[in-house]
Scaffold this motif. Sequence first.
Motif, PDB file in Angstrom:
ATOM      1  N   THR A 196     -22.531 -48.799  12.592  1.00 13.06           N
ATOM      2  CA  THR A 196     -21.284 -49.289  11.978  1.00 13.06           C
ATOM      3  C   THR A 196     -20.157 -48.270  12.139  1.00 13.06           C
ATOM      4  O   THR A 196     -19.070 -48.464  11.608  1.00 13.06           O
ATOM      5  CB  THR A 196     -21.471 -49.571  10.468  1.00 13.06           C
ATOM      6  OG1 THR A 196     -21.749 -48.331   9.792  1.00 13.06           O
ATOM      7  CG2 THR A 196     -22.603 -50.539  10.223  1.00 13.06           C
TER       8      THR A 196
ATOM      9  N   VAL B 194     -24.257 -54.648   1.303  1.00 13.84           N
ATOM     10  CA  VAL B 194     -24.413 -53.544   2.256  1.00 13.84           C
ATOM     11  C   VAL B 194     -24.722 -54.098   3.644  1.00 13.84           C
ATOM     12  O   VAL B 194     -25.687 -54.857   3.812  1.00 13.84           O
ATOM     13  CB  VAL B 194     -25.534 -52.583   1.805  1.00 13.84           C
ATOM     14  CG1 VAL B 194     -25.721 -51.461   2.819  1.00 13.84           C
ATOM     15  CG2 VAL B 194     -25.204 -52.001   0.436  1.00 13.84           C
TER      16      VAL B 194
ATOM     17  N   SER C  25     -30.203 -54.799  12.317  1.00 12.88           N
ATOM     18  CA  SER C  25     -29.199 -54.746  11.248  1.00 12.88           C
ATOM     19  C   SER C  25     -29.644 -55.632  10.093  1.00 12.88           C
ATOM     20  O   SER C  25     -30.302 -56.649  10.295  1.00 12.88           O
ATOM     21  CB  SER C  25     -27.840 -55.227  11.768  1.00 12.88           C
ATOM     22  OG  SER C  25     -27.440 -54.447  12.882  1.00 12.88           O
TER      23      SER C  25
ATOM     24  N   GLN D  51     -32.633 -48.209   0.436  1.00 11.47           N
ATOM     25  CA  GLN D  51     -31.508 -47.622   1.175  1.00 11.47           C
ATOM     26  C   GLN D  51     -30.174 -48.275   0.816  1.00 11.47           C
ATOM     27  O   GLN D  51     -29.157 -47.593   0.672  1.00 11.47           O
ATOM     28  CB  GLN D  51     -31.775 -47.751   2.682  1.00 11.47           C
ATOM     29  CG  GLN D  51     -32.904 -46.859   3.157  1.00 11.47           C
ATOM     30  CD  GLN D  51     -33.543 -47.330   4.440  1.00 11.47           C
ATOM     31  OE1 GLN D  51     -33.318 -48.448   4.890  1.00 11.47           O
ATOM     32  NE2 GLN D  51     -34.354 -46.486   5.039  1.00 11.47           N
ATOM     33  N   ALA D  52     -30.165 -49.593   0.665  1.00 11.35           N
ATOM     34  CA  ALA D  52     -28.910 -50.302   0.386  1.00 11.35           C
ATOM     35  C   ALA D  52     -28.316 -49.893  -0.958  1.00 11.35           C
ATOM     36  O   ALA D  52     -27.094 -49.713  -1.080  1.00 11.35           O
ATOM     37  CB  ALA D  52     -29.153 -51.808   0.409  1.00 11.35           C
TER      38      ALA D  52
ATOM     39  N   ALA E 144     -27.044 -43.855   3.215  1.00  9.66           N
ATOM     40  CA  ALA E 144     -28.231 -43.933   2.344  1.00  9.66           C
ATOM     41  C   ALA E 144     -28.691 -42.533   1.943  1.00  9.66           C
ATOM     42  O   ALA E 144     -29.023 -42.289   0.781  1.00  9.66           O
ATOM     43  CB  ALA E 144     -29.356 -44.685   3.050  1.00  9.66           C
TER      44      ALA E 144
ATOM     45  N   ASP F 174     -26.049 -52.817   6.821  1.00 12.05           N
ATOM     46  CA  ASP F 174     -26.764 -51.630   7.291  1.00 12.05           C
ATOM     47  C   ASP F 174     -27.229 -51.876   8.719  1.00 12.05           C
ATOM     48  O   ASP F 174     -28.099 -52.719   8.954  1.00 12.05           O
ATOM     49  CB  ASP F 174     -27.967 -51.362   6.368  1.00 12.05           C
ATOM     50  CG  ASP F 174     -28.699 -50.075   6.732  1.00 12.05           C
ATOM     51  OD1 ASP F 174     -28.184 -49.332   7.586  1.00 12.05           O
ATOM     52  OD2 ASP F 174     -29.777 -49.817   6.177  1.00 12.05           O
TER      53      ASP F 174
ATOM     54  N   SER G  97     -23.073 -49.103   6.315  1.00 15.13           N
ATOM     55  CA  SER G  97     -24.054 -48.019   6.325  1.00 15.13           C
ATOM     56  C   SER G  97     -24.795 -48.033   7.656  1.00 15.13           C
ATOM     57  O   SER G  97     -25.046 -49.097   8.227  1.00 15.13           O
ATOM     58  CB  SER G  97     -25.042 -48.226   5.167  1.00 15.13           C
ATOM     59  OG  SER G  97     -26.129 -47.338   5.268  1.00 15.13           O
ATOM     60  N   GLY G  98     -25.135 -46.853   8.161  1.00 13.78           N
ATOM     61  CA  GLY G  98     -25.902 -46.775   9.403  1.00 13.78           C
ATOM     62  C   GLY G  98     -25.046 -46.422  10.602  1.00 13.78           C
ATOM     63  O   GLY G  98     -23.843 -46.727  10.641  1.00 13.78           O
TER      64      GLY G  98
ATOM     65  N   ALA H 176     -26.742 -46.505  -0.639  1.00 14.37           N
ATOM     66  CA  ALA H 176     -25.461 -46.584   0.079  1.00 14.37           C
ATOM     67  C   ALA H 176     -24.350 -47.033  -0.866  1.00 14.37           C
ATOM     68  O   ALA H 176     -23.226 -46.507  -0.819  1.00 14.37           O
ATOM     69  CB  ALA H 176     -25.571 -47.537   1.267  1.00 14.37           C
TER      70      ALA H 176
END
Length: 425
Positions: free
Chosen positions: A334, A176, A184, A146-147, A386, A178, A330-331, A150
């Motif tokens: 945030t 990242v 987190s 995912q990172a 992501a 996230d 990301s996420g 992103a």
Amino acid sequence: MAKNPAVVIDIGSGYTKMGFAGNIEPQFVIPTCVANSTKKAGGVHISQTQTMGIADADFYIGDEAYARKDSMGYLLSYPVSKGRIEHWDDMERYLQQAIFRNLRCIPEEHNFLMTEPPFNTPENRELMAEMMFETFNVNGLHIAVQAVLALYAQWVNDVRIDQNQAGASPDLTGLVVDSGDGQSHVIPVADGYVISSCIQEIPLGGRHVTQFVHDMLCDRNEPVPPEQRMEAARQIKEKHAYLCRDVVEEYQKFDQDPRKFKTLSGVAQKTKEAWNIQIGYERFLAPEIFFHPEIFVDSVHTPLPQVVDNCITQCPIDYRRRLYGNVVLSGGSTTFMHFKERLQHDLQTVVDSRMKQAEMASGHPSQPIEVCVHGGKQRKQQRYAAWLGGSLFAQEPQFLSVCKTKREYEEVGPSCMRGSPVLLG
């Protein structure tokens, strides 16, 4: 190979994002939740209370599952915990309904890009390959971190703004941050490879912010029915919460300006009576748990900017300046208003303070480090960073070269997914 667009699925603890490659937003964002029938018999169950004559199913997913959380006939299951799939049978049921009923696609005709969290085990990758190739018979499969996705999404956004970069190879070096529903992660990436030994994990996420608002409503004895309190807290978090520079100053602003107080209304499900509550200090206090966790949470004592700084200082020295200069958010957790500005300000303060101490100790001036925190141009892009990175990458010609095909799976078995190739060579 499949001519149809690839399917991109980003499975998270709170929500799963899914859609087709090439889009800038997921077509479906569904709570990662399954309600399994407690009845032993298989098939379809007819109930007296069904709506529009539709029979009860063996299981439901997402919002339909949540709607049955108080039902005696169903048990709620959350297949994903802290970003990792824990209950594979439920995950299979979840994807079955998501792919066939929501996306309405035939898996045999598409390649699939699935995301994975940091620290995902090779065994989990194998289980994912087994499920996707054997249960859904997908055409091809790639599992990406995912990172890294992103970072890729952020690089593509920067290229679109700066036309001079068109045709340049992706800069997949960055840090990242996230933050999802359950926890987190601070993940350093160097040239497309995650520096696993330096990843920092913080047991704070969106649900902790919601719980904080919920507790404040309880403490004030606000007239919200108990069964609706958590949902009211979630709405307050998503619609009204924001971050400020100084908490004491913000308290004074609220005391001087009544317009800063908001209201939330609703109707009790059982009594049908209307309720009305005032939203005050929790607007800026709830997201503050990321920057002053010691005040609110017993188990966490290090603020997010300090965690980010600790993470970068553990990384190879050659990459540190580049990591400070490319912090990507990301996420969903945030996306609070001013989160990006607050993190940049506090992280820059931590870095400057450390540089000043080093300067005093050595007696030599040091070259300043500039911190740069990036977020999506829109909050939705940041929330689904992501997934967006996966959507953009899965439409590139290079995607086919990293995709494992059904034939490869049949020849080698699930172990073909053990390797994690870098996004773009």
